[in-house]
Design a protein around this motif. Structure first.
Motif, PDB file in Angstrom:
ATOM      1  N   LEU A 174     -22.505  40.120  -7.564  1.00 47.36           N
ATOM      2  CA  LEU A 174     -23.082  39.073  -6.720  1.00 47.36           C
ATOM      3  C   LEU A 174     -22.146  38.739  -5.564  1.00 47.36           C
ATOM      4  O   LEU A 174     -22.604  38.496  -4.439  1.00 47.36           O
ATOM      5  CB  LEU A 174     -23.374  37.822  -7.547  1.00 47.36           C
ATOM      6  CG  LEU A 174     -24.438  37.971  -8.646  1.00 47.36           C
ATOM      7  CD1 LEU A 174     -24.587  36.666  -9.417  1.00 47.36           C
ATOM      8  CD2 LEU A 174     -25.781  38.391  -8.059  1.00 47.36           C
ATOM      9  N   ARG A 175     -20.833  38.759  -5.836  1.00 48.68           N
ATOM     10  CA  ARG A 175     -19.870  38.536  -4.754  1.00 48.68           C
ATOM     11  C   ARG A 175     -19.964  39.651  -3.706  1.00 48.68           C
ATOM     12  O   ARG A 175     -19.876  39.410  -2.499  1.00 48.68           O
ATOM     13  CB  ARG A 175     -18.447  38.465  -5.316  1.00 48.68           C
ATOM     14  CG  ARG A 175     -18.144  37.195  -6.115  1.00 48.68           C
ATOM     15  CD  ARG A 175     -18.067  35.974  -5.193  1.00 48.68           C
ATOM     16  NE  ARG A 175     -17.027  36.112  -4.208  1.00 48.68           N
ATOM     17  CZ  ARG A 175     -15.743  35.756  -4.394  1.00 48.68           C
ATOM     18  NH1 ARG A 175     -15.392  35.205  -5.552  1.00 48.68           N
ATOM     19  NH2 ARG A 175     -14.866  35.912  -3.445  1.00 48.68           N
ATOM     20  N   CYS A 176     -20.156  40.882  -4.187  1.00 52.01           N
ATOM     21  CA  CYS A 176     -20.294  42.009  -3.261  1.00 52.01           C
ATOM     22  C   CYS A 176     -21.566  41.865  -2.415  1.00 52.01           C
ATOM     23  O   CYS A 176     -21.593  42.251  -1.242  1.00 52.01           O
ATOM     24  CB  CYS A 176     -20.335  43.330  -4.042  1.00 52.01           C
ATOM     25  SG  CYS A 176     -18.767  43.766  -4.814  1.00 52.01           S
ATOM     26  N   VAL A 177     -22.626  41.313  -3.005  1.00 47.18           N
ATOM     27  CA  VAL A 177     -23.868  41.097  -2.272  1.00 47.18           C
ATOM     28  C   VAL A 177     -23.617  40.168  -1.092  1.00 47.18           C
ATOM     29  O   VAL A 177     -24.050  40.425   0.040  1.00 47.18           O
ATOM     30  CB  VAL A 177     -24.968  40.527  -3.188  1.00 47.18           C
ATOM     31  CG1 VAL A 177     -26.153  40.055  -2.367  1.00 47.18           C
ATOM     32  CG2 VAL A 177     -25.415  41.578  -4.200  1.00 47.18           C
ATOM     33  N   ILE A 178     -22.905  39.071  -1.323  1.00 41.58           N
ATOM     34  CA  ILE A 178     -22.600  38.122  -0.250  1.00 41.58           C
ATOM     35  C   ILE A 178     -21.761  38.786   0.834  1.00 41.58           C
ATOM     36  O   ILE A 178     -21.985  38.594   2.033  1.00 41.58           O
ATOM     37  CB  ILE A 178     -21.846  36.889  -0.804  1.00 41.58           C
ATOM     38  CG1 ILE A 178     -22.776  36.032  -1.649  1.00 41.58           C
ATOM     39  CG2 ILE A 178     -21.277  36.056   0.341  1.00 41.58           C
ATOM     40  CD1 ILE A 178     -22.125  34.801  -2.191  1.00 41.58           C
ATOM     41  N   ALA A 179     -20.812  39.611   0.404  1.00 41.37           N
ATOM     42  CA  ALA A 179     -19.915  40.252   1.353  1.00 41.37           C
ATOM     43  C   ALA A 179     -20.566  41.420   2.079  1.00 41.37           C
ATOM     44  O   ALA A 179     -19.960  42.009   2.980  1.00 41.37           O
ATOM     45  CB  ALA A 179     -18.655  40.731   0.623  1.00 41.37           C
ATOM     46  N   GLY A 180     -21.789  41.751   1.682  1.00 39.53           N
ATOM     47  CA  GLY A 180     -22.473  42.878   2.311  1.00 39.53           C
ATOM     48  C   GLY A 180     -21.931  44.217   1.865  1.00 39.53           C
ATOM     49  O   GLY A 180     -22.110  45.230   2.550  1.00 39.53           O
ATOM     50  N   ARG A 181     -21.264  44.250   0.705  1.00 39.08           N
ATOM     51  CA  ARG A 181     -20.672  45.489   0.202  1.00 39.08           C
ATOM     52  C   ARG A 181     -21.477  46.109  -0.936  1.00 39.08           C
ATOM     53  O   ARG A 181     -21.028  47.090  -1.529  1.00 39.08           O
ATOM     54  CB  ARG A 181     -19.241  45.204  -0.275  1.00 39.08           C
ATOM     55  CG  ARG A 181     -18.307  44.698   0.810  1.00 39.08           C
ATOM     56  CD  ARG A 181     -18.187  45.705   1.948  1.00 39.08           C
ATOM     57  NE  ARG A 181     -17.314  45.244   3.007  1.00 39.08           N
ATOM     58  CZ  ARG A 181     -15.995  45.443   3.032  1.00 39.08           C
ATOM     59  NH1 ARG A 181     -15.416  46.108   2.042  1.00 39.08           N
ATOM     60  NH2 ARG A 181     -15.277  44.998   4.038  1.00 39.08           N
ATOM     61  N   ALA A 182     -22.609  45.537  -1.275  1.00 42.05           N
ATOM     62  CA  ALA A 182     -23.441  46.096  -2.342  1.00 42.05           C
ATOM     63  C   ALA A 182     -24.439  47.062  -1.708  1.00 42.05           C
ATOM     64  O   ALA A 182     -25.452  46.648  -1.130  1.00 42.05           O
ATOM     65  CB  ALA A 182     -24.161  44.990  -3.097  1.00 42.05           C
ATOM     66  N   GLU A 183     -24.158  48.336  -1.770  1.00 40.56           N
ATOM     67  CA  GLU A 183     -24.976  49.334  -1.111  1.00 40.56           C
ATOM     68  C   GLU A 183     -26.358  49.470  -1.727  1.00 40.56           C
ATOM     69  O   GLU A 183     -27.280  49.991  -1.106  1.00 40.56           O
ATOM     70  CB  GLU A 183     -24.268  50.693  -1.130  1.00 40.56           C
ATOM     71  CG  GLU A 183     -22.951  50.685  -0.360  1.00 40.56           C
ATOM     72  CD  GLU A 183     -22.284  52.040  -0.378  1.00 40.56           C
ATOM     73  OE1 GLU A 183     -22.834  52.953  -1.030  1.00 40.56           O
ATOM     74  OE2 GLU A 183     -21.216  52.191   0.262  1.00 40.56           O
ATOM     75  N   ASP A 184     -26.487  49.012  -2.970  1.00 36.39           N
ATOM     76  CA  ASP A 184     -27.751  49.202  -3.680  1.00 36.39           C
ATOM     77  C   ASP A 184     -28.726  48.066  -3.464  1.00 36.39           C
ATOM     78  O   ASP A 184     -29.790  48.022  -4.063  1.00 36.39           O
ATOM     79  CB  ASP A 184     -27.505  49.386  -5.188  1.00 36.39           C
ATOM     80  CG  ASP A 184     -26.465  48.390  -5.719  1.00 36.39           C
ATOM     81  OD1 ASP A 184     -26.194  47.400  -5.004  1.00 36.39           O
ATOM     82  OD2 ASP A 184     -25.937  48.620  -6.814  1.00 36.39           O
ATOM     83  N   VAL A 185     -28.388  47.105  -2.607  1.00 39.76           N
ATOM     84  CA  VAL A 185     -29.302  45.998  -2.339  1.00 39.76           C
ATOM     85  C   VAL A 185     -29.022  45.472  -0.933  1.00 39.76           C
ATOM     86  O   VAL A 185     -27.880  45.511  -0.465  1.00 39.76           O
ATOM     87  CB  VAL A 185     -29.131  44.865  -3.376  1.00 39.76           C
ATOM     88  CG1 VAL A 185     -27.788  44.180  -3.215  1.00 39.76           C
ATOM     89  CG2 VAL A 185     -30.260  43.834  -3.245  1.00 39.76           C
TER      90      VAL A 185
END
Length: 784
Positions: free
Chosen positions: A69-80
């Motif tokens: 979820l932290r990666c999602v905020i940082a824009g680092r979650a490539e899968d979403v």
């Protein structure tokens, strides 16, 4: 509004912030220690693309651990990927607000989220407790304010029935006692047809949001009433049955057609199914396939080809063909696909048929007066229908098809009528005359003159209809514009001080001047000064005046929008007319006895561009779209006409509907019915509005963001609203307008705390939405 809609808004609104003193929150945290909301989260995810769930890693379902979820905020979650305009929402099942607050003792799997309580916001009650289902339904501070029983049986039934409750209309729940009996009835009795449509729409998410017992009950109802087993046959089999809507499925189809936008995924589900397109009836356009969007798509493609083919036909054949196409495709306008925006050409052909019917008869008459009468009776409807047809289409291919049809049947008629008018006027007096023949401007006290730039004849007819629907009385009077039909010449010609204005011999830009001083009216300063000096108040766009004496006001951006947008003005004209209507009702409410709407010119509009005619620049001092001032001694084949403000000054007008510039889709300045024949509207309050005019405010009190008013007089049927712009209903700042009670009081609440301290207007409106009374106020500022 459904419970679901309220819930979605409540969660998203947690991210509202004041940009002057705050930064945007990084996320919205939704703690749910007891997993109360978990069963309906899949339903919410379908509506909230920004909603992520704390759990085991399953990115395809937008579920993952805290570090993900932290990666999602940082824009680092490539899968979403997150929507750019939405704050991410993190649903935390099994987690309470207190778990996050105790950073030191926070479980390891939650620690990556702990600091987000400071960078983000927590969706919680005003007392900082987590939102339970009961609290959300019952609370009137951030919740729905419903009457809900609090015993354990009611709580259990409430949670089981939540997925059904989400689809209920909140207004229908007000005043009901929501106890265990209500929730159980909702859960077991329910609405099987609606459930079936929701299952077809949501697929697996529907089953996931139901308990095992509820799902089994749903399956049994379908087997019993529809001879269909959702468990065994699946969504696509059900979608096929819905599309065919035979036998008991006919009632399901009718229910879907009542509100298709509530089930946005059903068309896509039907498109996955194989239609019976191998029959001859399918290709003949047999309406028995109306449940299949693929059939409607095929009909649109066929209509598209047919409309494009019109460009190769003579006008009379094209008109006949369009009338045939209208007969074929008119029934599709009654189908669900038209409501869903999937039949734009079927909608457009209705207006193309109007153009075809009107333009079958040429605008030719013995005199200008006869020509005027024919155009005012029928001809203007063709111009209006062109706008309506273009407003139906958005995709390039559809625009091309409508453009081809319009040009095939409208351009020649437009050209011929303009040339016929020019022939009648050539060598005779133009009916608009010159300033020397102009009548004195007569106005009675209490009259406001509203100048609208570019209010063409058909647009004026639309405005008149909207005003009458608002309860106003409208008197129409035809008027010919000053020549050339441009704002520089025409605005002054319809002003109350036109007898104080003249035109210089050396004027090449069609701008008149103050007769006494020779000062040019360009820029507007000297026109306003003339008005003020002759006891005409000049009101700005938002100023209403006091209804005393006389006033001049300018409003409306039709001409500006036309020059900026070209043919796309057609897609915005109705919104512009509503704005003008609001302005007129504001002025009438402020006390003006009548509002006289005047304009300077109409316009020509043709998608694909009007014909171009050459006029060398070496011959002209100034050249506009349809008119030009010639240099001294220059000669041209174009007809010359005397300037309205100085008959010794001549200018050239383009022949027919041609332009001196290439590619003009919107223009004016020439001589045609569309440019030169206009309507003046005199607007007064209707009888009902006049009867209501006796109402007056006796008290306006603010307590926080709640405004309470008391009124006296004839207030029956009136409602209270607070607006940033009195005449603009879209500028309302309250949750919703409220009808006045029998004692003449009502109260409304401003939704946005950031509005406190700002100026606004408290208004009373009647059942038609017309303004009846208004008073200035300051939001949250005590007595107005």
């Amino acid at each position: 509004m459904r419970v679901l809609d309220h819930l979605l808004k409540a969660v998203r609104d947690a991210a509202v912030f004041n940009p002057e003193v705050q930064v945007a929150p990084a996320c919205i945290l939704w703690p749910d220690r007891d997993h109360q909301w978990e069963a309906v989260i899949p339903v919410l995810q379908a509506e909230l693309p920004e909603l992520m769930i704390l759990g085991d890693y399953a990115p395809e379902k937008r579920i993952g651990p805290a570090i993900w979820l932290r990666c999602v905020i940082a824009g680092r979650a490539e899968d979403v990927s997150l929507p750019k305009d939405r704050t991410p929402i993190f649903y935390l099942p099994g987690v309470s607000r207190q778990d996050l607050r105790a950073v030191e003792s926070c479980p390891d799997h939650l620690k990556p989220l702990a600091e987000l309580q400071y960078r983000g916001v927590i969706w919680s009650q005003i007392n900082a407790k987590d939102w339970t289902i009961l609290a959300y339904l019952k609370s009137d501070q951030g919740g729905l304010g419903l009457d809900v029983a609090q015993d354990n049986d009611a709580k259990n039934a409430m949670q089981l029935a939540l997925y059904r409750l989400l689809d209920e209309d909140v207004s229908l729940l007000k005043g009901k006692r929501l106890d265990k009996d209500y929730f159980n009835t909702l859960l077991t009795g329910g609405d099987p047809v609606r459930d079936l449509l929701q299952w077809l729409d949501q697929g697996d998410a529907f089953q996931a949001s139901r308990g095992e017992n509820e799902w089994k009950a749903f399956v049994e109802v379908c087997k019993s009433q529809l001879a269909f087993n959702p468990q065994a046959e699946g969504v696509l089999a059900g979608s096929t049955k819905l599309a065919n809507h035979e036998g008991p499925w006919h009632a399901v189809w009718e229910r879907y057609c009542e509100a298709p936008k509530r089930y946005p995924n059903i068309p896509a589900q039907i498109r996955k199914c194989r239609p019976p397109s191998d029959t001859i009836f399918w290709h003949m356009g047999d309406g028995s396939f109306d449940g299949w969007p693929q059939w409607n798509d095929d009909q649109e493609k066929k209509l598209h080809r047919d409309l494009l083919a019109l460009s190769h036909m003579p006008a009379h054949e094209a008109r006949k063909r369009i009338l045939d196409l209208e007969k074929t495709h008119a029934p599709r306008r009654e189908l669900v696909w038209a409501e869903l925006g999937e039949s734009p050409l079927a909608l457009a052909v209705k207006y193309l048929a109007v153009i075809a019917e009107v333009t079958k008869t040429a605008l030719a008459a013995c005199s200008v007066a006869d020509l005027q009468a024919v155009y005012a009776t029928q001809g203007w409807r063709a111009d209006d229908a062109v706008l309506s047809a273009l407003a139906c289409v958005d995709k390039t291919a559809d625009i091309d098809a409508v453009t081809a049809a319009v040009r095939a049947i409208y351009l020649l008629w437009l050209e011929d009528s303009a040339r016929y008018l020019q022939k009648l006027v050539d060598g005779a007096d133009y009916p608009g005359g010159t300033i020397a023949s102009a009548k004195a401007f007569a106005a009675s006290k209490g009259e406001c003159v509203l100048f609208v730039d570019g209010l063409r004849f058909d647009a004026a007819r639309r405005l008149s209809a909207v005003l009458e629907a608002r309860g106003c009385q409208v008197a129409e009077a035809m008027s010919w514009t000053a020549l050339p039909s441009v704002t520089a010449t025409g605005k002054a010609a319809v002003s109350p001080v036109r007898d104080l204005i003249s035109g210089a011999d050396d004027c090449g830009d069609f701008e008149p001047c103050v007769a006494a001083t020779g000062q040019s009216l360009k820029g507007g300063y000297h026109l306003k000064k003339l008005l003020n000096d002759n006891d005409w108040k000049v009101l700005d766009r938002t100023e209403n005046g006091d209804g005393q004496g006389n006033a001049w006001c300018e409003f409306g951006d039709i001409d500006h929008e036309g020059h900026d947008r070209g043919w796309k003005l057609a897609k915005h004209i109705d919104a512009l007319i509503v704005e003008i209507t609001d302005r007129i009702t504001e002025l009438l409410t402020a006390g003006w006895k009548r509002v006289r709407v005047v304009t300077d010119h109409g316009w020509l509009l043709l998608p694909g561009g009007l014909p171009k005619i050459d006029l060398p620049s070496a011959l002209t001092d100034n050249k506009w779209g349809r008119c030009a001032s010639l240099k001294p001694g220059a000669t041209s084949e174009e007809r010359l006409y005397p300037w309205y403000w100085n008959p010794n000054q001549y200018f050239a007008l383009a022949d027919g509907v041609s332009c001196f510039k290439k590619g003009e889709e919107y223009t004016h300045g020439g001589l045609s019915l569309q440019e030169c024949l206009t309507l003046q509207l005199t607007v007064t309050r209707g009888e009902s509005a006049q009867a209501a005019a006796s109402v007056e405010f006796t008290d306006v009190v603010w307590k926080g963001l709640r405004c309470t008013v008391a009124v006296d007089g004839n207030f029956s049927g009136l409602s209270l609203d607070v607006r940033s712009q009195a005449g603009n209903s879209l500028s309302s700042v309250v949750v919703g307008s409220k009808p006045l009670k029998d004692n003449g009081t009502a109260s409304v609440v401003v939704e946005d705390e950031d509005m406190e301290g700002r100026e606004a207007t408290v208004v009373l409106i009647d059942a038609n939405g017309s303004l009846v009374a208004q008073i200035a106020t300051v939001i949250g500022g005590g007595n107005a």
